[in-house]
Design a protein around this motif. Structure first.
Motif, PDB file in Angstrom:
ATOM      1  N   LYS A   1       2.413   9.513  -2.289  1.00  0.00           N
ATOM      2  CA  LYS A   1       3.000  10.749  -2.345  1.00  0.00           C
ATOM      3  C   LYS A   1       3.906  11.356  -3.196  1.00  0.00           C
ATOM      4  CE  LYS A   1       5.379  13.671   0.964  1.00  0.00           C
ATOM      5  NZ  LYS A   1       6.177  13.612   2.394  1.00  0.00           N
ATOM      6  N   ILE A   2       4.905  10.254  -3.503  1.00  0.00           N
ATOM      7  CA  ILE A   2       5.747  10.553  -4.319  1.00  0.00           C
ATOM      8  C   ILE A   2       5.547  10.517  -5.801  1.00  0.00           C
ATOM      9  CG2 ILE A   2       7.723  10.151  -2.830  1.00  0.00           C
ATOM     10  CD1 ILE A   2       8.220   7.505  -4.096  1.00  0.00           C
TER      11      ILE A   2
ATOM     12  N   SER B   1       2.254  10.966  -7.085  1.00  0.00           N
ATOM     13  CA  SER B   1       0.878  11.920  -7.243  1.00  0.00           C
ATOM     14  C   SER B   1       1.359  13.028  -7.912  1.00  0.00           C
ATOM     15  CB  SER B   1      -0.056  11.788  -6.439  1.00  0.00           C
ATOM     16  OG  SER B   1       0.525  12.526  -5.263  1.00  0.00           O
TER      17      SER B   1
ATOM     18  N   LYS C   1       1.940  17.011  -7.830  1.00  0.00           N
ATOM     19  CA  LYS C   1       2.580  17.664  -6.678  1.00  0.00           C
ATOM     20  C   LYS C   1       1.768  18.707  -6.105  1.00  0.00           C
ATOM     21  CE  LYS C   1       6.367  15.580  -6.823  1.00  0.00           C
ATOM     22  NZ  LYS C   1       6.335  14.184  -5.952  1.00  0.00           N
TER      23      LYS C   1
ATOM     24  N   GLY D   1      -1.297  18.118  -4.649  1.00  0.00           N
ATOM     25  CA  GLY D   1      -2.023  17.532  -3.557  1.00  0.00           C
ATOM     26  C   GLY D   1      -3.214  17.441  -3.967  1.00  0.00           C
TER      27      GLY D   1
ATOM     28  N   TRP E   1       1.290   4.771   1.293  1.00  0.00           N
ATOM     29  CA  TRP E   1       0.921   6.645   1.512  1.00  0.00           C
ATOM     30  C   TRP E   1       2.044   7.109   0.949  1.00  0.00           C
ATOM     31  CZ3 TRP E   1      -3.310   8.899   1.181  1.00  0.00           C
ATOM     32  CH2 TRP E   1      -4.582   8.237   1.925  1.00  0.00           C
ATOM     33  N   HIS E   2       3.360   6.572   1.280  1.00  0.00           N
ATOM     34  CA  HIS E   2       4.641   7.059   0.706  1.00  0.00           C
ATOM     35  C   HIS E   2       4.914   7.193  -0.886  1.00  0.00           C
ATOM     36  CE1 HIS E   2       8.732   8.668   0.769  1.00  0.00           C
ATOM     37  NE2 HIS E   2       9.087   7.941   0.037  1.00  0.00           N
TER      38      HIS E   2
ATOM     39  N   ALA F   1      -5.200  14.849   0.871  1.00  0.00           N
ATOM     40  CA  ALA F   1      -5.438  14.428   2.474  1.00  0.00           C
ATOM     41  C   ALA F   1      -6.719  14.398   3.053  1.00  0.00           C
ATOM     42  CB  ALA F   1      -4.520  15.927   2.890  1.00  0.00           C
TER      43      ALA F   1
END
Ligand SMILES: [Zn+2]
Length: 102
Positions: A26-27, A29, A31, A33, A22-23, A45
């Motif tokens: 997050k970094i 993908s 920005k 969301g 997941w981290h 999310a």
């Protein structure tokens, strides 16, 4: 400036392979969301979920799969991702405490 977290905080945050995935997602993908599929535009999310048995995450809306480890230093590795994260944490913490060591 980034705050250095303790080893206890690090182990709580990255205690499983999934939390590390997941981290990376997050970094790596976009920005905004939103889903990596440009036609989908679903919220990461809300619609993203892990793929069972694989180190991947997929969108439940458009069924696109995302492999956060591809094209990174973690690809093709057989060491669990959470262990690699801990090794990197310890290496960086050691480097911060002893900056003269090369
Ligand atoms: Zn999608």
């Amino acid at each position: 400036m980034l705050r250095q977290i303790s080893i206890v905080e690090h182990r709580k945050k990255y205690n499983t392979v999934l939390s590390c995935l997941w981290h990376l997602l997050k970094i790596r993908s976009p920005k905004n969301g939103l889903c990596i599929n440009p036609w989908c535009k679903a919220s990461i999310a809300k619609y993203y979920a892990p793929v069972r048995g694989r180190q991947a995450i997929f969108c439940r809306r458009c069924l696109s799969h995302f492999y956060p480890m591809v094209d990174s230093i973690f690809s093709r590795g057989h060491i669990p991702l959470n262990l690699l994260f801990e090794i990197m944490y310890l290496m960086l913490a050691c480097k911060i405490q002893f900056p003269h060591v090369k």
